[in-house]
Design an enzyme around this catalytic site. Structure first.
Site, mmCIF file in Angstrom:
data_model
loop_
_atom_site.group_PDB
_atom_site.id
_atom_site.type_symbol
_atom_site.label_atom_id
_atom_site.label_comp_id
_atom_site.label_asym_id
_atom_site.label_seq_id
_atom_site.Cartn_x
_atom_site.Cartn_y
_atom_site.Cartn_z
ATOM 1 N N GLU A 1 5.677 5.831 10.066
ATOM 2 C CA GLU A 1 5.772 7.029 8.596
ATOM 3 C C GLU A 1 5.715 8.897 8.951
ATOM 4 O O GLU A 1 6.838 8.785 8.198
ATOM 5 C CB GLU A 1 4.431 6.991 8.132
ATOM 6 N N HIS B 1 4.848 -2.522 8.850
ATOM 7 C CA HIS B 1 5.494 -1.552 9.368
ATOM 8 C C HIS B 1 6.197 -1.774 10.892
ATOM 9 O O HIS B 1 7.090 -0.721 11.153
ATOM 10 C CB HIS B 1 4.764 -0.326 9.596
ATOM 11 N N SER C 1 0.696 -1.094 -0.153
ATOM 12 C CA SER C 1 -0.402 0.260 0.350
ATOM 13 C C SER C 1 0.595 1.586 0.109
ATOM 14 O O SER C 1 0.235 2.415 -0.380
ATOM 15 C CB SER C 1 -0.970 0.290 1.152
ATOM 16 N N CYS D 1 2.772 -6.255 1.308
ATOM 17 C CA CYS D 1 1.974 -5.644 2.235
ATOM 18 C C CYS D 1 0.455 -6.994 2.962
ATOM 19 O O CYS D 1 0.041 -7.494 1.630
ATOM 20 C CB CYS D 1 0.550 -4.981 1.452
#
Ligand code: DGL
Length: 266
Positions: A149, A183, A9, A71
């Site tokens: 992020e 992540h 993504s 993902c």
């Protein structure tokens, strides 16, 4: 181009790309970050599945040997409704579950992921198929993606938020935790601080490499000649910073903004 396609993504799947590049330095990789439509993890599996179909159709125009769905949320959507494809499609859920079952000493396994991944129970089903008596406890950790992020990797606030999400599953005496989101491996050090070093953390890219090795399609030369082509569906200077942060010393050759709606749609 004779390459392995990888998509996510967004930027999180670069952790998977990095691991693949370290294993196969001479291989070519095309990485698609669907940054215009992220996050996937808060969307329905039907919507995520449509995105996957578009991403894969676009990537196939590069003449690929295989597609890696880096993902976790996308992997769960594809596992739920498999896609017909001219090349193998590899996902991160099956190898992640397998590694956890192999590593876990008491088969008390925790799964951390996005809401899409946790609610789909894809990891739970994959674990129970391999180890029917396993006890699996899940927790969605939606705030972790924005923390990564933002680059708040080893930060007191991040540690607190990790504790808030993981505290509940720790009560179940789990011995192994699957980092079921692209992540989360970036937060490994902070997660260890909260769960303790006696709990094993499973990063699904380990098992993914084994799956790709079995296909015997990657260039095994050791000279570092392979190219990395990055594609994204939305671009901002900040995003490029995050690309560099997550890839660290792994160099890429090009970064291109693409429009998935313009062409190549199946
Ligand atoms: N790549 C997603 C995953 O691994 C996390 C980011 C998102 O929600 O899009 O589930």
């Amino acid at each position: 181009m004779n390459a392995i396609g990888v998509f996510d993504s967004g930027v999180g799947g670069l952790t998977v790309l990095k691991a693949l590049k370290a294993r196969w330095p001479a291989e070519n990789f095309v990485y698609l970050a669907d940054t215009a439509r992220l996050p996937y993890g808060s969307k329905s599996l039907g919507t995520i599945h449509n995105y996957c179909t578009q991403n894969i159709n676009y990537l196939l125009t590069f003449g690929l040997k295989a597609v890696v769905v880096a993902c976790n949320s996308a992997s769960t959507a594809i596992l739920e409704k498999p896609l017909a494809c001219s090349v193998p499609i590899l996902n991160v859920v099956a190898p992640g579950a397998r590694k956890a079952v192999e590593i876990s000493t008491r088969q008390r396994i925790g799964v951390l992921g996005t809401r899409a991944t946790v609610y789909s129970k894809a990891y739970v089903h994959a674990i129970l198929r391999l180890s029917p008596d396993a006890m699996v406890t899940q927790a969605p950790c939606p705030l972790w993606v924005p923390l990564v992020e933002e680059g708040w990797i080893d930060d007191p606030i991040t540690n607190l938020i990790i504790y808030r999400y993981v505290g509940a599953i720790l009560k179940h005496q789990i011995d192994t935790i699957i980092l079921g989101c692209t992540h989360y491996p970036v937060l490994r050090n902070s997660i260890v601080k909260v769960v303790g070093s006696e709990v094993a953390l499973v990063d699904s890219s380990l098992g993914l490499i084994e799956d790709l090795e079995k296909l015997k399609i990657c260039n095994e030369e050791k000279s570092n000649i392979g190219k990395i082509k990055l594609l994204c569906t939305d671009f901002s200077p900040r995003m490029e910073e995050t690309f560099r942060l997550l890839l660290a010393e792994t160099e890429y050759d090009s970064l291109e903004l693409i429009d998935l709606n313009a062409e190549h749609l199946g």
